[in-house]
Design a protein around this motif. Sequence first.
Motif, PDB file in Angstrom:
ATOM      1  N   VAL A 122       0.867  -1.167   0.000  1.00  0.00           N
ATOM      2  CA  VAL A 122       0.000   0.000   0.000  1.00  0.00           C
ATOM      3  C   VAL A 122       0.910   1.224   0.000  1.00  0.00           C
ATOM      4  O   VAL A 122       1.796   1.358   0.837  1.00  0.00           O
ATOM      5  CB  VAL A 122      -0.974  -0.023   1.195  1.00  0.00           C
ATOM      6  N   HIS A 123       0.708   2.095  -0.957  1.00  0.00           N
ATOM      7  CA  HIS A 123       1.682   3.127  -1.307  1.00  0.00           C
ATOM      8  C   HIS A 123       1.803   4.247  -0.272  1.00  0.00           C
ATOM      9  O   HIS A 123       2.813   4.953  -0.238  1.00  0.00           O
ATOM     10  CB  HIS A 123       1.325   3.716  -2.680  1.00  0.00           C
ATOM     11  N   ALA A 124       0.811   4.422   0.549  1.00  0.00           N
ATOM     12  CA  ALA A 124       0.840   5.419   1.627  1.00  0.00           C
ATOM     13  C   ALA A 124      -0.361   5.195   2.522  1.00  0.00           C
ATOM     14  O   ALA A 124      -1.306   4.476   2.163  1.00  0.00           O
ATOM     15  CB  ALA A 124       0.830   6.844   1.065  1.00  0.00           C
ATOM     16  N   LEU A 152       4.058  -2.179   3.426  1.00  0.00           N
ATOM     17  CA  LEU A 152       3.600  -0.802   3.580  1.00  0.00           C
ATOM     18  C   LEU A 152       4.629   0.124   2.941  1.00  0.00           C
ATOM     19  O   LEU A 152       5.800  -0.221   2.819  1.00  0.00           O
ATOM     20  CB  LEU A 152       3.435  -0.454   5.060  1.00  0.00           C
ATOM     21  N   SER A 153       4.179   1.304   2.575  1.00  0.00           N
ATOM     22  CA  SER A 153       5.093   2.284   1.994  1.00  0.00           C
ATOM     23  C   SER A 153       4.746   3.667   2.528  1.00  0.00           C
ATOM     24  O   SER A 153       3.560   4.030   2.599  1.00  0.00           O
ATOM     25  CB  SER A 153       4.984   2.269   0.455  1.00  0.00           C
ATOM     26  N   ASN A 154       5.775   4.402   2.915  1.00  0.00           N
ATOM     27  CA  ASN A 154       5.619   5.786   3.382  1.00  0.00           C
ATOM     28  C   ASN A 154       4.764   5.917   4.646  1.00  0.00           C
ATOM     29  O   ASN A 154       4.180   6.979   4.887  1.00  0.00           O
ATOM     30  CB  ASN A 154       5.038   6.668   2.253  1.00  0.00           C
ATOM     31  N   PHE A 155       4.684   4.882   5.455  1.00  0.00           N
ATOM     32  CA  PHE A 155       3.975   4.955   6.738  1.00  0.00           C
ATOM     33  C   PHE A 155       4.901   5.567   7.782  1.00  0.00           C
ATOM     34  O   PHE A 155       6.115   5.340   7.759  1.00  0.00           O
ATOM     35  CB  PHE A 155       3.557   3.561   7.209  1.00  0.00           C
ATOM     36  N   VAL A 176       5.242  -7.512   5.806  1.00  0.00           N
ATOM     37  CA  VAL A 176       6.617  -8.013   5.921  1.00  0.00           C
ATOM     38  C   VAL A 176       7.650  -6.918   5.668  1.00  0.00           C
ATOM     39  O   VAL A 176       8.814  -7.068   6.053  1.00  0.00           O
ATOM     40  CB  VAL A 176       6.870  -9.187   4.948  1.00  0.00           C
ATOM     41  N   THR A 177       7.242  -5.828   5.012  1.00  0.00           N
ATOM     42  CA  THR A 177       8.207  -4.789   4.655  1.00  0.00           C
ATOM     43  C   THR A 177       7.608  -3.395   4.787  1.00  0.00           C
ATOM     44  O   THR A 177       6.390  -3.216   4.786  1.00  0.00           O
ATOM     45  CB  THR A 177       8.680  -4.951   3.197  1.00  0.00           C
ATOM     46  N   LEU A 178       8.512  -2.421   4.866  1.00  0.00           N
ATOM     47  CA  LEU A 178       8.147  -1.008   4.768  1.00  0.00           C
ATOM     48  C   LEU A 178       9.065  -0.381   3.733  1.00  0.00           C
ATOM     49  O   LEU A 178      10.276  -0.612   3.733  1.00  0.00           O
ATOM     50  CB  LEU A 178       8.336  -0.271   6.091  1.00  0.00           C
ATOM     51  N   GLN A 179       8.490   0.440   2.865  1.00  0.00           N
ATOM     52  CA  GLN A 179       9.272   1.154   1.863  1.00  0.00           C
ATOM     53  C   GLN A 179       9.270   2.646   2.198  1.00  0.00           C
ATOM     54  O   GLN A 179       8.307   3.355   1.917  1.00  0.00           O
ATOM     55  CB  GLN A 179       8.690   0.914   0.469  1.00  0.00           C
ATOM     56  N   ILE A 286      16.503   0.210  -3.128  1.00  0.00           N
ATOM     57  CA  ILE A 286      15.899   0.343  -4.454  1.00  0.00           C
ATOM     58  C   ILE A 286      16.684   1.324  -5.315  1.00  0.00           C
ATOM     59  O   ILE A 286      16.807   2.504  -4.990  1.00  0.00           O
ATOM     60  CB  ILE A 286      14.430   0.791  -4.344  1.00  0.00           C
ATOM     61  N   LEU A 287      17.215   0.826  -6.438  1.00  0.00           N
ATOM     62  CA  LEU A 287      17.955   1.648  -7.385  1.00  0.00           C
ATOM     63  C   LEU A 287      16.992   2.253  -8.396  1.00  0.00           C
ATOM     64  O   LEU A 287      16.133   1.557  -8.937  1.00  0.00           O
ATOM     65  CB  LEU A 287      18.985   0.800  -8.137  1.00  0.00           C
TER      66      LEU A 287
END
Length: 344
Positions: A122-124, A152-155, A176-179, A286-287
């Motif tokens: 989920v992007h945010a 999750l992303s941007n949490f 499992v992850t956060l971005q 992430i490149l």
Amino acid sequence: MRYRPLGRSGCAVSSLALGTMTFGAESDEAESHAVLDAFVEAGGTLVDTADVYSAGVSEEIIGRWRQARPADVTDAVVLATKGRFPMGSAPNTSGLSRRHLTRALDSSLGRLGVDVVDLYQVHAFDAWTPLEETLRTLDDFVRAGKIHYYGLSNFTGWQLTKAVHVARSLGLAEPVTLQPQYSLLVREVEWEVVPAVLDAGMGMLPWGPLGGGWLSGKYRRDQRPTGATRLGEDPGRGMEAWDRRGTEQTWDVVATVEAVAEERGVSMAEVALSWLTDRPGVTSTILGARTVEQVAANLRAVDLRLDEAERSRLDRASRPRVGDYPYGSLGVSQRERRLDGGRD
């Protein structure tokens, strides 16, 4: 290439991932396919995209690349995508509601040409949608075999922690992850976000590791960018905008990265990527590469291991400036507990 578990999962991924936000925007399809080929040939496995990257075109390019390559090549790829941001103008074409996420995932699967995606993020955060609704939806995706894991992303720290505890209380699959955005120029995540990730046993997939190009050495003090660079084309672009990011501390960090790189005989990008990839909690960095040359140059960071003295120099130069409380020296000392007679 080094490999690590994808957060709390048993899935192994490369310590450097390929971000594909440039696909269909700054990189045409032929160049994008060449970048994917170069990444996989170097042992890279984690490929990250999102539905909003070039309005779905990035996913389509990856899907056509998969169709044109043999199964033994594409089977090695751990595919990640994201949903949350608007893909249209109607009220329900964004957010983390069951309605939108279900449609967003189905559309992503179609563009990618797959029945299941390895990691759906989920992007945010979405303040409108109850977390229970979002998490039940993601759990249903896992049970239906449409995704293997979710992240999750941007949490923020509290948002991540709440999501983990709600999932546990309901007996649902956990993220499992956060971005997050994370680099030598963006270390504020270390105050609350990184501790929350570590506490939850998750892994991080940092984006923006080169600070939008600032840490690669392409920009110089008192020389406003011009030409075919991101800031040369748009100096006010996003979080890395020239007037926003061009602070004295940024230039101090850039100078330190440059000094370490010159002493080691490597590129500034390799130094910045190596520092980040070995930070606590990082699974895969992430490149973001527009060309084959860029991705090949960045992949050389796999072989660079900084020593303690080099990391300390970079840490000192990049330490975020903060007030006394709660993250400064007074706040930190207040939370310490010592056995030498000092105050708890």
